[in-house]
Motif scaffolding. Structure first.
Motif, PDB file in Angstrom:
ATOM      1  N   GLU A   1       8.913   9.036   3.545  1.00  0.00           N
ATOM      2  CA  GLU A   1       9.247   9.810   4.747  1.00  0.00           C
ATOM      3  C   GLU A   1       8.018  10.222   5.544  1.00  0.00           C
ATOM      4  OE1 GLU A   1      12.205  12.998   4.282  1.00  0.00           O
ATOM      5  OE2 GLU A   1      12.757  12.040   2.384  1.00  0.00           O
ATOM      6  N   ILE A   2       6.873  10.358   4.885  1.00  0.00           N
ATOM      7  CA  ILE A   2       5.661  10.721   5.633  1.00  0.00           C
ATOM      8  C   ILE A   2       4.854   9.477   6.013  1.00  0.00           C
ATOM      9  CG2 ILE A   2       5.551  13.002   4.570  1.00  0.00           C
ATOM     10  CD1 ILE A   2       3.155  11.956   2.896  1.00  0.00           C
ATOM     11  N   GLY A   3       5.459   8.293   5.842  1.00  0.00           N
ATOM     12  CA  GLY A   3       4.846   7.072   6.337  1.00  0.00           C
ATOM     13  C   GLY A   3       4.022   6.286   5.349  1.00  0.00           C
ATOM     14  N   LEU A   4       4.088   6.628   4.067  1.00  0.00           N
ATOM     15  CA  LEU A   4       3.336   5.895   3.059  1.00  0.00           C
ATOM     16  C   LEU A   4       4.216   4.844   2.388  1.00  0.00           C
ATOM     17  CD1 LEU A   4       1.289   8.786   1.393  1.00  0.00           C
ATOM     18  CD2 LEU A   4       0.600   7.245   3.239  1.00  0.00           C
ATOM     19  N   HIS A   5       3.571   3.865   1.781  1.00  0.00           N
ATOM     20  CA  HIS A   5       4.303   2.798   1.098  1.00  0.00           C
ATOM     21  C   HIS A   5       4.990   3.347  -0.146  1.00  0.00           C
ATOM     22  CE1 HIS A   5       4.912  -0.952  -1.222  1.00  0.00           C
ATOM     23  NE2 HIS A   5       4.979  -1.525  -0.026  1.00  0.00           N
ATOM     24  N   THR A   6       6.050   2.689  -0.546  1.00  0.00           N
ATOM     25  CA  THR A   6       6.784   3.148  -1.737  1.00  0.00           C
ATOM     26  C   THR A   6       5.918   3.186  -2.988  1.00  0.00           C
ATOM     27  OG1 THR A   6       8.748   2.705  -3.084  1.00  0.00           O
ATOM     28  CG2 THR A   6       7.600   0.798  -2.187  1.00  0.00           C
ATOM     29  N   SER A   7       4.881   2.337  -3.043  1.00  0.00           N
ATOM     30  CA  SER A   7       3.996   2.304  -4.209  1.00  0.00           C
ATOM     31  C   SER A   7       2.991   3.454  -4.225  1.00  0.00           C
ATOM     32  CB  SER A   7       3.225   0.984  -4.251  1.00  0.00           C
ATOM     33  OG  SER A   7       2.360   0.868  -3.133  1.00  0.00           O
ATOM     34  N   ALA A   8       2.985   4.256  -3.168  1.00  0.00           N
ATOM     35  CA  ALA A   8       2.024   5.358  -3.093  1.00  0.00           C
ATOM     36  C   ALA A   8       2.239   6.386  -4.189  1.00  0.00           C
ATOM     37  CB  ALA A   8       2.107   6.033  -1.723  1.00  0.00           C
ATOM     38  N   LEU A   9       3.458   6.488  -4.698  1.00  0.00           N
ATOM     39  CA  LEU A   9       3.728   7.439  -5.780  1.00  0.00           C
ATOM     40  C   LEU A   9       2.858   7.134  -6.992  1.00  0.00           C
ATOM     41  CD1 LEU A   9       5.357   9.701  -7.152  1.00  0.00           C
ATOM     42  CD2 LEU A   9       7.082   7.986  -7.744  1.00  0.00           C
ATOM     43  N   GLU A  10       2.866   5.866  -7.432  1.00  0.00           N
ATOM     44  CA  GLU A  10       2.058   5.497  -8.595  1.00  0.00           C
ATOM     45  C   GLU A  10       0.568   5.614  -8.299  1.00  0.00           C
ATOM     46  OE1 GLU A  10       6.050   4.045  -9.340  1.00  0.00           O
ATOM     47  OE2 GLU A  10       4.713   3.738  -7.613  1.00  0.00           O
ATOM     48  N   ARG A  11       0.156   5.213  -7.091  1.00  0.00           N
ATOM     49  CA  ARG A  11      -1.260   5.312  -6.731  1.00  0.00           C
ATOM     50  C   ARG A  11      -1.722   6.764  -6.743  1.00  0.00           C
ATOM     51  NH1 ARG A  11      -1.492   3.509  -1.208  1.00  0.00           N
ATOM     52  NH2 ARG A  11      -3.734   3.945  -1.375  1.00  0.00           N
TER      53      ARG A  11
ATOM     54  N   SER B   1      -4.654  21.602  -7.189  1.00  0.00           N
ATOM     55  CA  SER B   1      -5.794  21.208  -6.357  1.00  0.00           C
ATOM     56  C   SER B   1      -6.074  19.718  -6.489  1.00  0.00           C
ATOM     57  CB  SER B   1      -7.034  22.004  -6.749  1.00  0.00           C
ATOM     58  OG  SER B   1      -6.849  23.386  -6.522  1.00  0.00           O
ATOM     59  N   VAL B   2      -6.017  19.203  -7.708  1.00  0.00           N
ATOM     60  CA  VAL B   2      -6.278  17.787  -7.928  1.00  0.00           C
ATOM     61  C   VAL B   2      -5.148  16.949  -7.328  1.00  0.00           C
ATOM     62  CG1 VAL B   2      -6.787  16.014  -9.654  1.00  0.00           C
ATOM     63  CG2 VAL B   2      -7.573  18.351 -10.017  1.00  0.00           C
ATOM     64  N   ALA B   3      -3.922  17.453  -7.428  1.00  0.00           N
ATOM     65  CA  ALA B   3      -2.780  16.739  -6.859  1.00  0.00           C
ATOM     66  C   ALA B   3      -2.906  16.617  -5.349  1.00  0.00           C
ATOM     67  CB  ALA B   3      -1.481  17.464  -7.210  1.00  0.00           C
TER      68      ALA B   3
ATOM     69  N   VAL C   1      -6.334  11.415  -0.395  1.00  0.00           N
ATOM     70  CA  VAL C   1      -7.045  10.146  -0.520  1.00  0.00           C
ATOM     71  C   VAL C   1      -6.073   8.980  -0.355  1.00  0.00           C
ATOM     72  CG1 VAL C   1      -8.316   8.650  -2.094  1.00  0.00           C
ATOM     73  CG2 VAL C   1      -8.899  11.071  -1.951  1.00  0.00           C
ATOM     74  N   VAL C   2      -4.945   9.054  -1.060  1.00  0.00           N
ATOM     75  CA  VAL C   2      -3.941   7.990  -0.965  1.00  0.00           C
ATOM     76  C   VAL C   2      -3.400   7.886   0.461  1.00  0.00           C
ATOM     77  CG1 VAL C   2      -1.611   7.324  -1.712  1.00  0.00           C
ATOM     78  CG2 VAL C   2      -3.299   8.073  -3.390  1.00  0.00           C
ATOM     79  N   GLY C   3      -3.356   9.012   1.163  1.00  0.00           N
ATOM     80  CA  GLY C   3      -2.898   9.020   2.543  1.00  0.00           C
ATOM     81  C   GLY C   3      -3.958   8.584   3.537  1.00  0.00           C
ATOM     82  N   GLY C   4      -5.105   8.144   3.041  1.00  0.00           N
ATOM     83  CA  GLY C   4      -6.159   7.643   3.911  1.00  0.00           C
ATOM     84  C   GLY C   4      -6.819   8.706   4.764  1.00  0.00           C
ATOM     85  N   GLY C   5      -6.690   9.965   4.341  1.00  0.00           N
ATOM     86  CA  GLY C   5      -7.303  11.050   5.102  1.00  0.00           C
ATOM     87  C   GLY C   5      -6.587  11.365   6.396  1.00  0.00           C
ATOM     88  N   ARG C   6      -5.374  10.830   6.568  1.00  0.00           N
ATOM     89  CA  ARG C   6      -4.661  10.987   7.835  1.00  0.00           C
ATOM     90  C   ARG C   6      -3.443  11.910   7.751  1.00  0.00           C
ATOM     91  NH1 ARG C   6      -5.628   5.561   7.275  1.00  0.00           N
ATOM     92  NH2 ARG C   6      -3.462   5.165   6.681  1.00  0.00           N
TER      93      ARG C   6
END
Length: 224
Positions: free
Chosen positions: A28-38, A61-63, A69-74
């Motif tokens: 929903e926030i525009g990331l790929h479905t595989s972003a969960l595992e990443r 904090s780590v989460a 990072v996974v969101g590309g800083g965007r």
């Protein structure tokens, strides 16, 4: 030779708690479905890296850092908050309740040992109805290092008040079992997440397709 444990310590995230409902939030926030595992892999890596460097940061904090990072800083603050707020709604894995019931019915006490914080872990146990099976929650925040540091398992043994050979660690992560085995705990690994147990880690004492098979295997071990 391992024997039936007096206490079983369950890992929580992915072992007892499913992350799957978060996948839709990532999309929903525009990331790929595989972003969960990443994201989750990145979070574990960063928590372990901090431990190796002699530093510590708590799970939230780590989460968040791993998510950005996974969101590309965007990612906006609202997007990050939307995903992370989902952690407070996550349900239990389908095999969690029955595995705990098997252990408790066999006279084996159950605790949780988590990289997560105490409040969120206790809230998860309460909303999933697992709290009645669990004697105590032990978290890495108490010693400020992430699993699989030996200090985490040593602290758990101190909290439980038992020798290592009387306690088993159950997880779906082979690295967690390896770390627990290194300090003398019996280990149980469920293959439902990783499927393959890496040869580079010490093999778990009990292996099953899910937590119920692992619990049954631990109960079937010879008593003292």
């Amino acid at each position: 030779m391992v024997h039936r444990p007096h206490t079983v310590a369950f890992d929580v995230v992915e072992t007892l708690m499913t992350l799957e409902p978060l996948r839709g939030r990532f999309v929903e926030i525009g990331l790929h479905t595989s972003a969960l595992e990443r994201w989750f892999d990145r979070m574990l890596r960063d928590g372990m890296a901090l431990t190796l460097a002699g530093d510590y940061a708590p799970f939230p904090s780590v989460a968040e850092s791993a998510l950005r990072v996974v969101g590309g800083g965007r990612l906006s603050d609202d997007d990050a908050r939307y995903v992370l707020d989902g952690l407070a709604t996550l349900p239990a894995q389908d095999d969690a309740r029955e595995s705990m019931r098997l252990l408790v019915d066999a006279g084996i006490s159950v605790v949780c040992l988590s990289n997560g914080n105490r409040d969120s872990t206790e809230a998860f146990l309460d909303r999933s109805g697992l709290d009645g099976f669990v004697d105590q929650v032990i978290t890495v925040a108490d010693v400020q290092v992430w699993k699989p540091s030996p200090a985490v398992y040593a602290h758990a043994l101190s909290c439980i008040g038992s020798a290592a050979h009387d306690v088993a660690l159950v997880a779906v992560h082979a690295f967690d079992c390896h770390g627990a085995h290194a300090v003398g705990l019996t280990t149980g690994w469920a293959r439902r997440l990783e499927k393959h147990y890496p040869d580079l880690f010490t093999r778990a004492d009990v292996i099953g397709d899910d937590l119920v098979e692992v619990a049954s295997g631990l109960v079937a071990l010879s008593p003292d």
